[in-house]
Design a protein around this motif. Structure first.
Motif, mmCIF file in Angstrom:
data_model
loop_
_atom_site.group_PDB
_atom_site.id
_atom_site.type_symbol
_atom_site.label_atom_id
_atom_site.label_comp_id
_atom_site.label_asym_id
_atom_site.label_seq_id
_atom_site.Cartn_x
_atom_site.Cartn_y
_atom_site.Cartn_z
ATOM 1 N N ARG A 176 0.817 -1.222 0.000
ATOM 2 C CA ARG A 176 0.000 0.000 0.000
ATOM 3 C C ARG A 176 0.837 1.251 0.000
ATOM 4 O O ARG A 176 0.432 2.271 -0.539
ATOM 5 C CB ARG A 176 -0.889 0.021 1.243
ATOM 6 N N HIS A 177 1.960 1.221 0.710
ATOM 7 C CA HIS A 177 2.631 2.482 1.001
ATOM 8 C C HIS A 177 4.030 2.627 0.421
ATOM 9 O O HIS A 177 4.746 3.542 0.789
ATOM 10 C CB HIS A 177 2.667 2.708 2.515
ATOM 11 N N THR A 178 4.426 1.730 -0.448
ATOM 12 C CA THR A 178 5.720 1.939 -1.091
ATOM 13 C C THR A 178 5.535 1.936 -2.605
ATOM 14 O O THR A 178 4.538 1.415 -3.123
ATOM 15 C CB THR A 178 6.746 0.829 -0.749
ATOM 16 N N ALA A 179 6.492 2.529 -3.284
ATOM 17 C CA ALA A 179 6.433 2.583 -4.746
ATOM 18 C C ALA A 179 6.461 1.166 -5.305
ATOM 19 O O ALA A 179 5.747 0.842 -6.255
ATOM 20 C CB ALA A 179 7.610 3.393 -5.274
ATOM 21 N N ARG A 235 2.996 -0.267 -5.341
ATOM 22 C CA ARG A 235 2.179 0.312 -6.413
ATOM 23 C C ARG A 235 2.569 -0.282 -7.766
ATOM 24 O O ARG A 235 1.737 -0.507 -8.622
ATOM 25 C CB ARG A 235 2.332 1.831 -6.453
ATOM 26 N N HIS A 236 3.863 -0.535 -7.942
ATOM 27 C CA HIS A 236 4.325 -1.108 -9.203
ATOM 28 C C HIS A 236 3.835 -2.539 -9.365
ATOM 29 O O HIS A 236 3.501 -2.967 -10.474
ATOM 30 C CB HIS A 236 5.855 -1.043 -9.287
ATOM 31 N N TYR A 296 1.011 -3.713 -8.299
ATOM 32 C CA TYR A 296 -0.375 -3.599 -8.771
ATOM 33 C C TYR A 296 -0.417 -3.157 -10.235
ATOM 34 O O TYR A 296 -1.206 -3.672 -11.032
ATOM 35 C CB TYR A 296 -1.152 -2.602 -7.912
ATOM 36 N N ALA A 297 0.411 -2.189 -10.587
ATOM 37 C CA ALA A 297 0.389 -1.652 -11.956
ATOM 38 C C ALA A 297 0.764 -2.734 -12.963
ATOM 39 O O ALA A 297 0.142 -2.852 -14.020
ATOM 40 C CB ALA A 297 1.335 -0.463 -12.072
ATOM 41 N N VAL A 351 7.560 2.076 -15.386
ATOM 42 C CA VAL A 351 7.854 1.057 -14.384
ATOM 43 C C VAL A 351 8.811 0.041 -14.995
ATOM 44 O O VAL A 351 8.619 -0.370 -16.147
ATOM 45 C CB VAL A 351 6.561 0.356 -13.938
#
Lengths: 357, 261
Positions: free
Chosen positions: A223-226, A229-230, A232-233, A246
């Motif tokens: 949830r809270h790190t890049a 997020r990557h 998920y992306a 990415v």
């Protein structure tokens, strides 16, 4: 200038009088179903949490204190710890729209490496454990390279690795177990994850604490790190992630390596759980972990779901298994109900996805 | 007339896909502060040209210069680090993630101090504030919630977010591939205004479009692409749309010397 040219030129002149109100973004859908759908879309682990709560209540009413005792409830935690840890690894891979069929095999091979290095070669236990963890990470690295650089489908890669790792495990261990008494006498550190301590009537093991801590740490990272997020992306749309900057190959390799490492920890935890090192243990871990992940509301198509959901999924399976056993029901009822839950969970996932339509 | 050095230039680019030649010794120049439109028939090689200068495709021959210096991009990330932002036709967004997450994809802000350094924690409030500022700067604040997932936006809003992302981070060149293709009349107008706003900030823009009225309205120069190479560069005030289409399709002989600079 021809007539058609003129016709094409001034079509935007009416825009000056355009109704500006249209631009206001109105999205107040008030029906309960829509709001629920939206809430689930934002927080997909609510569904398994509700199912978990309901199933505890139902079995609590049916069985009373036999089920609702701290001892029984923590027994469930002990029973699901291996599947819970493996499900965390599986969740990571499934979030990237992959699947890891080799989790169980990596777990067993890592535990065999830890045991055999200690007992066959006399290597100090901490170093053997480290070798076991490295072995798991290496298997994950091979998976990751084949998926990202060679661009093979994850299903095929891990199907192959499952067979390769499992066969390596049997060849290397010569199909021999290491007895629990020997481990207890000479290398108690291997059973570290089985160490029990009790709070009131509740009995916890280090493995249970590790499982919960692992899920919390991964939840934070996702949830809270890049990096999270990557992940998920990449699972959502790999090409889009690549174009928006990415490093998708690196993300994929890191995910498969981490999955391998977590499986190796699960192998260590398994020695604590069953006491011995057995090359035939944990054969169903891959299917059980996928079951937990799917019931936990993580989409098999990637990019959606939370790792907390996978923990709830594993706990739901644990609650059903223990509850039905205490009720004296045929074990097949457990499988039947789990099958229903899997299909139900995927149906809910499809419904949640429609929020965007 | 003495022109400044091109901010982005390409010479003799060649790119083949098997037996198909997409770029055949193609040249390209973009000057500071201008809007350069690239037009051409389908299959003329516009997209290959754009991909070559944005790092998505590596040309087999030829050189690319950024501000007079020779560069070799090996990925879109490379080009981005050099200040070249591209809005692709397919928009390149992750539908399940929020607007702010998408805008900062690959260049996330971390919290200051130990929470950022050791725990790698994202600076969500900072990212959301920045995203909100950029969107309202470009007149796109019809979006209620910066945390909403991109898949809940309409096509036009997604386009707006993609353009805002490029405008926010593109420090040297912004490349827009068919930015109005999926949009309605009003949204197209918004994007055209956006282009002029970005231009007024001094950032040059490469605009690929099939829409002649749009091209003639915002472009300072028009690069006409035909059969894998630059056919000519014209100024919109010197020719009309019929001429441009005629050059582009080969219906009319191109003005060989019209290398407008």
């Amino acid at each position: 200038m021809s007539k058609t040219d003129l016709k094409g030129q001034d079509y935007e002149s009416v825009l000056a009088n355009a109704n500006q109100a249209v631009a206001v973004f109105q999205h107040r859908r008030s029906s309960f179903a829509h709001r629920l759908q939206h809430a689930l879309h934002v927080n997909p682990s609510i569904v398994p949490l509700i199912v978990l709560g309901l199933s505890i209540v139902v079995f609590g009413v049916l069985l009373g204190s036999k089920f609702l005792s701290p001892f029984a409830l923590t027994l469930i935690l002990q029973q699901v710890q291996i599947v819970g840890i493996i499900a965390a690894a599986q969740s990571l891979v499934i979030l990237t729209a992959g699947i890891d069929l080799s989790v169980g095999a990596i777990m067993v091979l890592s535990s065999v490496v830890m045991g055999q290095f200690t007992f066959r070669y006399g290597i100090p236990v901490p170093i053997s454990i480290l070798c076991g963890l490295l072995c798991g990470t290496l298997c994950g690295f091979i998976n990751g390279v084949l998926v990202s650089r060679v661009k093979l489908p994850p299903f095929i890669v891990t199907l192959g690795m499952w067979q390769i790792v499992l066969a390596t495990n049997f060849l290397y261990s010569a199909n021999e177990s290491i007895r629990a008494q020997d481990i207890e006498a000479h290398a108690p550190l291997l059973q570290f994850f089985g160490t029990k301590f009790s709070l009131g009537g509740a009995v916890f093991t280090v493995g249970v604490v590790f499982m919960i801590a692992l899920v919390l740490v991964l939840t934070y990272a996702l949830r809270h790190t890049a990096w999270g997020r990557h992940v998920y992306a990449v699972g959502d749309d790999k090409e889009a992630a690549k174009l928006s900057g990415v490093k998708t190959d690196r993300v994929l390799i890191s995910v498969y390596m981490l999955s391998g490492l977590i499986c190796a920890f699960a192998g260590w935890a398994m020695i604590g759980r069953i006491g011995s090192v057995s090359p035939t243990a944990g054969q169903l871990a891959n299917i059980e972990s996928i079951t937990a992940v799917v019931i936990g509301g993580i989409s098999l198509f990637g990019g959606r779901g939370s790792i907390l959901g996978a923990l709830f999924g594993a706990l739901i399976v644990g609650v059903f298994t223990l509850g039905l056993r205490l009720l004296g029901a045929d074990a097949q009822w457990t499988y039947l109900l789990i099958g229903v839950l899997i299909i139900g969970a995927v149906a809910v996932d499809q419904w949640i996805r429609k929020v965007s339509v | 007339m003495q022109m400044p050095t091109p901010i982005l230039a390409a010479k003799n680019l060649v790119k083949r896909y098997g037996r198909v030649t997409a770029l055949d010794h193609c040249d390209f120049e973009l000057y500071p502060g201008e809007v350069l439109a690239v037009i051409g028939d389908n299959g003329a090689g516009k997209s290959s040209l754009i991909k070559a200068i944005s790092g998505a495709v590596i040309p087999e021959e030829g050189e690319i210069y950024l501000e007079g210096e020779r560069i070799n991009f090996s990925s879109p990330l490379d080009a981005r680090e050099h200040g070249i932002e591209t809005v692709y036709q397919q928009l390149a967004m992750s539908p399940a993630l929020s607007i702010a997450d998408n805008m900062f994809m690959g260049r996330e802000l971390l919290k200051p101090g130990i929470r950022g350094k050791l725990f790698r924690q994202l600076d969500r409030p900072g990212m959301e504030k920045f995203a909100r500022e950029k969107l309202s700067e470009l007149g796109l604040m019809t979006i209620q919630n910066i945390r909403q997932a991109v898949e809940t936006l309409s096509g036009g809003q997604r386009q707006g977010v993609a353009v805002a992302r490029a405008a926010a981070f593109g420090s040297k060149v912004i490349i827009l591939d068919e930015p109005t293709a999926a949009l309605g009349v009003k949204e197209s107008r918004r994007v055209l205004e956006l282009i002029l706003e970005v231009k007024s900030r001094g950032i040059p823009i490469v605009l690929i479009s099939h829409n002649m009225p749009h091209v003639f309205e915002v472009a300072d120069r028009i690069h006409i692409h035909r059969l894998g190479k630059r056919l000519c560069v014209i100024r919109p005030e010197d020719y009309n749309m019929n001429d441009a289409v005629a050059f582009m399709t080969g219906a009319k002989e191109s003005p060989q010397l019209a290398q407008a600079v």
